[in-house]
Write an enzyme that holds these catalytic residues in place. Structure first.
Site, short mmCIF file in Angstrom:
data_model
loop_
_atom_site.label_atom_id
_atom_site.label_comp_id
_atom_site.label_asym_id
_atom_site.label_seq_id
_atom_site.Cartn_x
_atom_site.Cartn_y
_atom_site.Cartn_z
N GLU A 128 0.83 -1.20 0.00
CA GLU A 128 0.00 0.00 0.00
C GLU A 128 0.87 1.26 0.00
OE1 GLU A 128 -1.81 -0.88 3.68
OE2 GLU A 128 -2.66 -2.74 2.90
N GLU A 133 -4.29 -7.22 2.54
CA GLU A 133 -3.07 -7.89 3.00
C GLU A 133 -3.03 -9.36 2.62
OE1 GLU A 133 -4.50 -5.52 4.64
OE2 GLU A 133 -2.86 -4.12 5.03
N PHE A 142 2.88 -2.54 8.92
CA PHE A 142 3.11 -2.82 10.34
C PHE A 142 3.02 -4.35 10.45
CE2 PHE A 142 2.68 1.18 12.88
CZ PHE A 142 2.36 2.06 11.86
N ASP A 189 1.82 -6.00 12.59
CA ASP A 189 0.48 -6.31 13.09
C ASP A 189 -0.51 -6.59 11.96
OD1 ASP A 189 0.93 -4.86 16.08
OD2 ASP A 189 2.01 -3.97 14.44
N PHE A 190 -0.36 -5.90 10.85
CA PHE A 190 -1.31 -6.10 9.75
C PHE A 190 -1.02 -7.41 9.02
CE2 PHE A 190 -1.12 -1.20 9.28
CZ PHE A 190 -1.75 -1.05 10.50
N HIS A 241 -0.43 -1.73 16.81
CA HIS A 241 0.60 -1.21 15.90
C HIS A 241 2.00 -1.31 16.51
CE1 HIS A 241 -2.92 0.76 14.02
NE2 HIS A 241 -2.17 1.07 12.99
C1 LIG Z 1 -5.37 -4.14 7.60
C2 LIG Z 1 -4.76 -2.79 7.59
N1 LIG Z 1 -4.00 -2.44 6.56
C3 LIG Z 1 -3.43 -1.23 6.51
C4 LIG Z 1 -3.62 -0.32 7.51
C5 LIG Z 1 -2.99 1.06 7.46
N2 LIG Z 1 -4.01 2.07 7.21
C6 LIG Z 1 -4.56 2.79 8.21
S1 LIG Z 1 -5.77 3.79 7.68
C7 LIG Z 1 -5.55 3.31 6.08
C8 LIG Z 1 -6.38 3.88 4.97
C9 LIG Z 1 -7.80 3.53 5.19
O1 LIG Z 1 -8.57 4.06 4.17
P1 LIG Z 1 -10.13 4.14 4.31
O2 LIG Z 1 -10.65 2.78 4.68
O3 LIG Z 1 -10.67 4.75 3.08
O4 LIG Z 1 -10.38 5.07 5.58
P2 LIG Z 1 -10.02 6.61 5.70
O5 LIG Z 1 -8.63 6.67 6.26
O6 LIG Z 1 -10.13 7.23 4.38
O7 LIG Z 1 -11.01 7.13 6.68
C10 LIG Z 1 -4.54 2.37 5.98
C11 LIG Z 1 -4.08 1.72 4.74
C12 LIG Z 1 -4.41 -0.73 8.59
N3 LIG Z 1 -4.63 0.07 9.62
N4 LIG Z 1 -4.97 -1.95 8.60
#
Ligand SMILES: Cc1ncc(C[n+]2csc(CCOP(=O)(O)OP(=O)(O)O)c2C)c(N)n1
Ligand SMILES: Cc1ncc(C[n+]2csc(CCOP(=O)(O)OP(=O)(O)O)c2C)c(N)n1
Ligand SMILES: [Mg+2]
Ligand SMILES: [Mg+2]
Lengths: 331, 327, 331, 327
Positions: free
Chosen positions: C29, C59, C82, C84-85, C128
């Site tokens: 990502e 993931e 991370f 964790d993910f 995290h």
């Molecule tokens: C499984 C997972 N992958 C990656 C992340 C890192 N991450 C945190 S917020 C985010 C973007 C999320 O996008 P969206 O679902 O559109 O929510 P928004 O931030 O736009 O509110 C990512 C990739 C995570 N927290 N969990």
């Protein structure tokens, strides 16, 4: 007392708890037809499809939905079918269920049991045979239980269902048909307490600490060792977290020797925790260095002779026990 | 804004109050993050307040929600005290989770707020399970599950919606489509006709709404909740909006042109309500001031509060097998 | 030699390997904007979006697709953001990538690197911050690497990319800004070999075995201990599987004392494997029982003071080292 | 059966040969399982042979497939030697995986068979990745991903199809809808309008075909492959069929009525082809006999073969850090 198989004992435990507490329910694939191994036989007939819930093949959501349902006050018993498939639901168990109580500052609890059948069994090969109990012991928030007998699969499952935290409950597939005594008309509150080990056999020269199916291997090994004048004490841990350090240390102090036996891969297995803890705490009181026996760090092969090679045998274990005693004498 | 002739001004004013409180909270959180007072990551919902308010106005105290890393607005709209939330962001005693969770793990079970989440899409199965629990308990409460447009590409989206359909559960899935998942434009990584089609393909009644129009959200959700309480099963709402700030409070978002952001500020849902209310003679400045005062107080309180006692790191882990605290 | 940060060193390693071998590519990502921590800065400009691929938040499929792409001959570098993910992709890593070569009887290999940033860092809280290296050490088929310095994050990442098996590559988030020497114009084939430890500091009284960020804690502890006349040897394992038993045992034989230091939860952590192995192999040669220091079995709290409490401090580690030596003298 | 007037008899005969070999293999595997000669679980594809043959007839040697626990037919249709497969089921030396994988992990990379899988839906991301690899390598090979109707409720279905769409990968997803997932009727646990709608909602061109009509499958797949080779991106085929046997060779399937099964045997795809070919004068009995002879030989060979040497349990794990074999 009556004779039940390990599998029947678990079905009875679940039925008893479901009768006692309407908040208890079970979910997983094929439960309505008794579950893939028959652990749920007869239950849908008694409790109906809402409480013995058939799910889609959605392990992540089986685990995640159980977490949500536990957070709002129900008490789910999750069936993962093979512990290997629980690897499709690790975020839900480890990041969510195990941590919610803590992360939310104690506002809520996650009273659920996740049944994860483990172990090598009839050429099940690399994706249907793993014993990953060590993983869950490493995760704060989880309780880890590995019953070795029908009586324990009754009493521990009941205790697990009554626990207010997530319990990883690992039955061994190879034990399903094992028959043993289980209290017939038990005090409905007769439980096997979590966290308490059981001395499966008393002995004076060396302590074998083990759990799950390996308890039976250890008992056979103890008989072999006895024929060679070595007296083996066998401790069945029953619960891996929290494990009964007191019982283990008491025994090892007495025998002076510790052998940890596990079916799992030895490298990074739970045996390392037991051995390291004993080495740290008992240090020079030991008459011989601690010792582990387990599976080599290899995926589990399909061909039956190769699979058998990975299992710990009574002979190998007996050899190790005798060695420990003889080696110590020599030292 | 929905057709102005029939606007319920008291209801819109209530929305404005909620939105102003959320906005004030987010601006204060942003500042506190920049000032180093909040050490963990903070994800702001500035520009998305209309969805939080429009949805939660239709929920009773018994109803429940789950949210995401970007969940401050949902908490406030559901009734969580912003003071306790600010304490949580500051990692202080008295925070919603005693300072142990932080922004991404705010929860407030007494108002039906079942938790934010640090893992994208992980709230979906949890919300579904909460609704499953409601069904087993014979309760008629409903559950709302908030998530972003990035979450619809994770497996739990499919599994959770399918589950809600087959068990006919009262869950309203709200996808806040703000255009981004972190630095990535969600359009670039999302195949097919869109979230509504995905939800329908999983058997969930679905509709799209302008997430920047609080009354449109309110109206749509009112109908969803009514159908759910009548046993109609799950619902899906795609609420289109825009993430006016960076991904976190420390993200300047250089990956998008300034004029794009500027154009989107012109559609700020809070400003839109303010204009309507001002036209109707409501003193919006007073509401803003009140909100700001409340949040300023929350920041001051949080800043003055003590950190949790060290032994808190060891409690609320589990009943048996928790580590012993030895100062 | 030039000064690079730990993060820059990794970017350079990846760029060098991508230049050398067109089969190498990266996916995850936000990579096209440099990745969430900036580890991929500048790479999409040089290599284009096919080889620095932006993925959806998927993931399981990031990991699973990388496995498929590796099976057909490409060499993916997977970014999990991370560690964790990565719990959303465990089936794909553990049941698929780690086992494919074996299950298929050696017909195919899975040459991939999965980067999983670990560790406590700035109030990142329970989802995290985890350090789950012990899990992957327990899984046959996987190599596990935990670099502690910029030079190693360059040389080990290159070696990991060239390995023909899946490598779990765990960088520590707290080390991103750490600056250190990295060969400027290296022999393009200058790698840090997998499986070889590094003596980070020589000493004679006690051996601290550690990895990742804790190496730096151990070095500080060694300085504190020195002021108390205890000479500490610090071994940076670098690779946890296979770990350099030879180097560790050589050192522990010399010092007679072993202290394992880890940021991870101590219960079931990789330190148990090191401690148990040393206790088994060196047994009575030890001047003091083996000892572990790690995190309590608690989810990681958000509030900075609580988070810090879970980290192992130089003071605590020095105390343990001194204790080990003094205790042994007393015994 | 497709319109009889335009049937390509040689092609249909080739299909029949493949289907007969699969049927013979499955029947022998069932017997060997009942006889205790095959210790691991065996999932039979009896009744589903038309899909395997119809799909794989359109693939070149370079093209690749992934399959499931119920994958014998796909392997044979893709060109794997049934003799090596039988050795694998028996856990013997000379098996496709040297006896280390068994029925659920058969793989044969030299014919593009990238592996069966013991985990439902786990082949989806792997197939997608294989196609991603093909794209990166500039190859024009295509990948076929077989899975069951139970697999569409796992997350990787959504993630994998979305991935294939956004990267425009040459993957044909074939859902063999045989009505069951183990003892569960898939209808009971699958929400929404069905697999085709799900695939379309993820941007994948999708169609349904009668999986018991080998020529219909063949024709549909020919077009899919042509479009994929032209760069058209992923395709989805829902092939309706029925699992004529139990879930495994040891499952008597008491959970479904005998008359349901009987009615479905009347739609046996192999028997249908046999009728058409017999009408056209083809000696189907000879083909059956040839298939049976081949498989009988495979069983005899497997039964006589040695088990893998013990040290094989320790090899092909990993280059560094593998356990040492010490007899
Ligand atoms: C499984 C997972 N992958 C990656 C992340 C890192 N991450 C945190 S917020 C985010 C973007 C999320 O996008 P969206 O679902 O559109 O929510 P928004 O931030 O736009 O509110 C990512 C990739 C995570 N927290 N969990
Ligand atoms: C993730 C996972 N969950 C459960 C199982 C157990 N299991 C094996 S086959 C099967 C049914 C699969 O149904 P379907 O996908 O329709 O394939 P079919 O067996 O009908 O060919 C199940 C539940 C598994 N192998 N993997
Ligand atoms: Mg978004
Ligand atoms: Mg099926």
């Amino acid at each position: 007392m009556g004779q039940l198989t390990y599998i029947e004992a678990s079905a009875r435990a679940l039925a008893e708890e479901m009768r006692r507490d309407p908040k208890v329910w079970a979910l997983g694939e094929d439960l309505g037809r008794g579950g893939v191994f028959g652990q749920y036989k007869g239950l849908v007939e008694e409790f109906g499809p809402d409480r013995i819930a058939d799910t889609p093949i959605s392990e992540a959501t089986i685990m995640g939905a159980a977490t949500g349902a536990a957070l709002v006050g129900t008490r789910p018993v999750v069936e993962m079918r093979f512990s290997d498939f629980a690897l499709c639901a690790v975020d839900e168990l480890v990041n969510q269920a195990a941590k919610a109580r803590f992360m939310f500052g104690g506002q809520a609890r996650v009273p659920l049991v996740v049944r994860q059948p483990i172990g090598m069994w009839r050429s099940s090969a690399a994706q249907h045979s793993q014993s990953l109990e060590a993983w869950y012991v490493h995760i704060p928030g989880l309780v880890v239980v590995c019953p070795a007998t029908p009586a324990d699969n009754h009493g521990l499952l009941k205790a697990a269902i009554r626990a207010d935290d997530p319990v990883v409950y690992m039955e061994h597939k190879g034990l399903w048909p094992l028959t043993g005594e289980v209290p017939d008309d038990p005090d409905p509150d007769h439980l096997v307490p979590l966290g308490k080990a059981r001395v499966a056999r008393e002995g004076g020269d060396v302590t074998i600490v083990t759990w799950s199916r390996s308890v039976h291997t250890a008992l056979e090994a103890a008989a072999l060792a006895e024929a060679r004048d070595v007296s083996v004490e066998v401790i069945d841990l029953r619960t891996l977290w929290p494990w009964d350090q007191e019982a283990v240390f008491e025994s090892v102090k007495r025998t002076g020797r510790l052998l940890v036996a596990q079916e799992a891969v030895q490298v990074g297995g739970f045996g390392a925790e037991v051995a390291a803890s004993a080495a740290e705490a008992l240090g020079r009181d030991l008459k011989a260095p601690v010792r582990r026996v387990g599976s080599p760090r290899a995926p589990i092969a399909y061909a039956r002779p190769l699979e058998q090679l990975l299992e710990i045998s009574p002979e190998r274990l007996a050899e190790a026990a005798v060695d420990l005693v003889r080696g110590a004498v020599a030292a | 804004m929905t057709d102005r002739r029939n606007i319920d001004i008291p209801r819109l004013t209530a929305h404005y109050r909620t939105m102003a409180r959320i906005r004030a909270f987010e601006e204060a959180a942003e500042q506190a993050s920049k000032d180093g007072l909040v050490t963990g990551a903070v994800h702001l919902s500035i520009g998305q307040e209309g969805i939080a308010s429009g949805v939660c106005a239709n929920l009773t105290a018994d109803d429940q929600i789950t949210t995401t890393h970007r969940g401050h607005g949902h908490c406030i709209a559901k009734g969580t005290d912003p003071g306790a939330m600010m304490l949580e962001l500051f990692g202080r005693e008295g925070g919603t989770c005693g300072g142990k969770g932080g922004s991404m793990h705010i929860a407030d079970f007494k108002v039906g707020m079942l938790g934010a989440n640090g893992v994208v899409a992980a709230g979906i199965p949890i919300a579904v399970g909460a609704a499953h629990g409601a069904k087993l308990q014979g309760s008629n409460r409903v559950v709302v599950c908030f998530f972003g447009d990035g979450a619809i590409n994770r497996g739990p989206f499919l599994e959770g919606l399918n589950w809600a359909t087959i068990f006919r559960l009262p869950v309203l899935f709200v996808c806040e489509s703000n255009g981004f998942a972190s630095t990535t434009r969600t359009d670039a990584v999302t195949g097919g006709p869109g979230p509504v089609a995905r939800a329908e393909a999983l058997g969930v009644r679905a509709q799209e709404v302008d997430g920047n129009d609080v009354l449109a959200v309110d109206e749509a959700v009112a109908a969803c909740v009514e159908r759910m309480r009548a046993g109609g099963g799950p619902e899906f709402l795609l609420a289109r909006t825009y993430r006016l700030k960076g991904h976190t409070a420390s993200d300047p978002a250089p990956y998008r042109p300034a004029d794009e952001v500027e154009a989107r500020w012109a559609e700020d849902p809070k400003a839109a309500v303010a204009r309507t209310l001002a036209d109707a003679g409501v003193d919006v400045a007073a509401i803003d001031a009140e909100a700001k005062a409340e949040i300023d107080g929350a920041v001051a309180t949080a800043n003055a509060a003590g950190f949790p006692a060290p032994e808190r790191a060891y409690d609320d882990i589990q009943d048996i097998g928790a580590p012993a605290w030895a100062s």
